[in-house]
Structure formats: C-alpha cells, structure tokens
Design a protein around this motif. Structure first.
Motif, PDB file in Angstrom:
ATOM      1  N   ILE A  15      50.167  66.229  47.067  1.00 35.69           N
ATOM      2  CA  ILE A  15      51.313  65.887  46.218  1.00 35.69           C
ATOM      3  C   ILE A  15      52.137  67.132  45.949  1.00 35.69           C
ATOM      4  O   ILE A  15      53.368  67.116  46.040  1.00 35.69           O
ATOM      5  N   ASP A  16      51.461  68.241  45.644  1.00 35.72           N
ATOM      6  CA  ASP A  16      52.155  69.506  45.390  1.00 35.72           C
ATOM      7  C   ASP A  16      52.945  69.957  46.618  1.00 35.72           C
ATOM      8  O   ASP A  16      54.086  70.404  46.502  1.00 35.72           O
ATOM      9  N   ALA A  17      52.354  69.846  47.798  1.00 34.51           N
ATOM     10  CA  ALA A  17      53.025  70.262  49.028  1.00 34.51           C
ATOM     11  C   ALA A  17      54.263  69.404  49.286  1.00 34.51           C
ATOM     12  O   ALA A  17      55.326  69.922  49.664  1.00 34.51           O
ATOM     13  N   LEU A  18      54.151  68.121  49.067  1.00 27.63           N
ATOM     14  CA  LEU A  18      55.297  67.223  49.249  1.00 27.63           C
ATOM     15  C   LEU A  18      56.401  67.543  48.246  1.00 27.63           C
ATOM     16  O   LEU A  18      57.581  67.581  48.606  1.00 27.63           O
ATOM     17  N   ALA A  19      56.023  67.814  47.012  1.00 26.93           N
ATOM     18  CA  ALA A  19      57.012  68.154  45.986  1.00 26.93           C
ATOM     19  C   ALA A  19      57.746  69.441  46.348  1.00 26.93           C
ATOM     20  O   ALA A  19      58.970  69.526  46.210  1.00 26.93           O
ATOM     21  N   ARG A  20      57.020  70.443  46.823  1.00 28.15           N
ATOM     22  CA  ARG A  20      57.654  71.701  47.235  1.00 28.15           C
ATOM     23  C   ARG A  20      58.645  71.466  48.368  1.00 28.15           C
ATOM     24  O   ARG A  20      59.756  71.994  48.372  1.00 28.15           O
ATOM     25  N   CYS A  21      58.264  70.645  49.323  1.00 31.89           N
ATOM     26  CA  CYS A  21      59.126  70.343  50.461  1.00 31.89           C
ATOM     27  C   CYS A  21      60.398  69.632  49.993  1.00 31.89           C
ATOM     28  O   CYS A  21      61.501  69.981  50.418  1.00 31.89           O
ATOM     29  N   CYS A  22      60.261  68.668  49.122  1.00 31.81           N
ATOM     30  CA  CYS A  22      61.417  67.933  48.611  1.00 31.81           C
ATOM     31  C   CYS A  22      62.337  68.860  47.821  1.00 31.81           C
ATOM     32  O   CYS A  22      63.565  68.789  47.960  1.00 31.81           O
ATOM     33  N   CYS A  23      61.763  69.721  47.016  1.00 33.75           N
ATOM     34  CA  CYS A  23      62.564  70.660  46.228  1.00 33.75           C
ATOM     35  C   CYS A  23      63.336  71.607  47.131  1.00 33.75           C
ATOM     36  O   CYS A  23      64.518  71.854  46.919  1.00 33.75           O
ATOM     37  N   ARG A  24      62.692  72.129  48.141  1.00 30.31           N
ATOM     38  CA  ARG A  24      63.370  73.052  49.071  1.00 30.31           C
ATOM     39  C   ARG A  24      64.518  72.360  49.785  1.00 30.31           C
ATOM     40  O   ARG A  24      65.599  72.927  49.948  1.00 30.31           O
ATOM     41  N   THR A  25      64.274  71.136  50.215  1.00 29.58           N
ATOM     42  CA  THR A  25      65.314  70.385  50.920  1.00 29.58           C
ATOM     43  C   THR A  25      66.497  70.143  49.998  1.00 29.58           C
ATOM     44  O   THR A  25      67.650  70.312  50.394  1.00 29.58           O
TER      45      THR A  25
END
Length: 51
Positions: A15-25
């Motif tokens: 979940i943390d990895a997905l959140a980081r990816c979404c934030c960066r995008t």
C-alpha cells in the motif's frame, strides 16, 4: 503501524509503495504542480495572517 487491513489482505508495504507511486505521478503532472503551488501560496498566506 496499524495491523488492520480492513479485509483487503494487502500488505502495508505494498500500500505504501502504491501511494508513493501515485504521489510522484501527481506531483509531476501539470495539475499536481498547479495545485501544489496554490497550496503553498495558501500556507504562506495563513502564516502571514498569524504573525
């Protein structure tokens, strides 16, 4: 860290990895940059008002 996954069975690190990816995008998008600039301006106005 909470151990409740609300029945998703998705590990927290995923979940943390997905959140980081979404934030960066979002940060890299034109809309994200505009919203960040607006937020930053609003924060500066709040700080100025409280001083």
């Amino acid at each position: 860290m909470s151990t409740n996954d609300y029945g998703t069975n998705i590990p927290q690190h995923e979940i943390d990895a997905l959140a980081r990816c979404c934030c960066r995008t979002f940060e890299r998008s034109e809309e994200g940059q505009r919203e960040y600039a607006e937020w930053k301006q609003a924060q500066a106005a709040k700080k100025e008002k409280s001083e």
